[in-house]
Design an enzyme around this catalytic site. Sequence first.
Site: not given
Length: 445
Positions: A72, A319, A346-347
């Site tokens: 998010e 990260l 997946l984008i």
Amino acid sequence: MPRAFLTPARCAYSALVWLAQPLLRRKLRRRAVAEPGYGVAVPERFGRYAPADLGRDGRGQWVWIHSVSLGETRAAAILVRALRERLPGMRLLLTHSTATGREEGARLLAEGDIQVWLPWDTLDATRRFIEQFRPAVGVLMETEVWPNLIAACADAGVPLALANARLNAKSEAGALRMAPIARPAYGALAAVWAQSEEDAQRLHNVGAKVDAVLGNLKFDVLPDAAQLSLAAGWRLHLTKPVVVLASSREGEEALLLAQLKQLGAAAQAVQWLIVPRHPQRFDAVAQLITDAGFGLSRRSRWEGEPPGQQGAVWLGDSLGEMPLYYRLAAVALMGGSFEPLGGQNLIESLACGTPVVLGPHTFNFSQASEMAVQAGAAVRSADMAVGVQDALALVQAPGKLGDAEACARDFMHRHRGAAAATARAIEQLMRSNAPISGAASARSA
């Protein structure tokens, strides 16, 4: 007690979340052992912010965005960029619920912005949060719906929207089971902007007033150019193509390693890279790789470019480097989709021009997954064994791989625009909640 949609069901809910506070404190202490970020600013989790005047100078101006976790927050980054273009001088109040979300979110802050934890959904904590900051507008990313938080905003006149909103069938069923609590909460949101028509219908079914279908913010992602350039340079020196198991979840790494052992020499035509979804699992996945009899090369120990490709499995234990990993790879096996976990995003892979092999479980991104398959940017596989074979088939057929890469780029281009539309909708929501001050007035000046 907040007045908005005060019902016996919410009273019971409020009592339960109040009683659960000691359990939350214990959970945070345990999580902090592996992830120290969970031990940071714990009083904020209960609506107590230090110093006591934190954020008071921006009251009535804050554009508040809540992004619960890593995925998010990455979507929020896209929206924040669009908002800063539309609202020069915007002051951002950024909240999270997970340590990875907070760490990623720190990169989005500009001078004058604030980052804190979203409080636990008790009556007092949510009231203190709203009184402390008094945002001009609030934006919950994707799926976060908390009854007492929404009620506190409604009582204080703070317009609260659900942006990039999605609701899969499982979550819809759960919300319908909890209808006496969920339906009034969804209905009290000032605006809901859905990702797809299917999401809009499910949100409507649970009580939301859906204002528009604006698409998925993640299609507007701009992968880090420096990482893409670095990966492209590294690819020039590789002797064989890379296939990445991206954002892998527990159980999937073992499935992949077992399949590689079974294939033997055939699997050695490819350099395999595993990037776990959660950083607390880096060491456990490293142990899985060595226990399976493979050599191990950890990204955190590379000096300069990747080491020679001598049969070791690479581990992406860093990260913020997913664009690097995706661009380095010729094909991505999408984590979370080979176990019944709903799949990861997946984008981001497609934005880097890397085609995707999906497992059978993609309910978290069902529409984007189906559209990508139909567009030729992704392949659907029945399980990990078939997925590995499909990935090998792609990298061993340069023409077919090139076509898939072109489809990925075209697919992303055709679905852009949600960020600008959402930023415009947020500005309109702020204007409708006059008087406008701070960032909004800067726009109109």
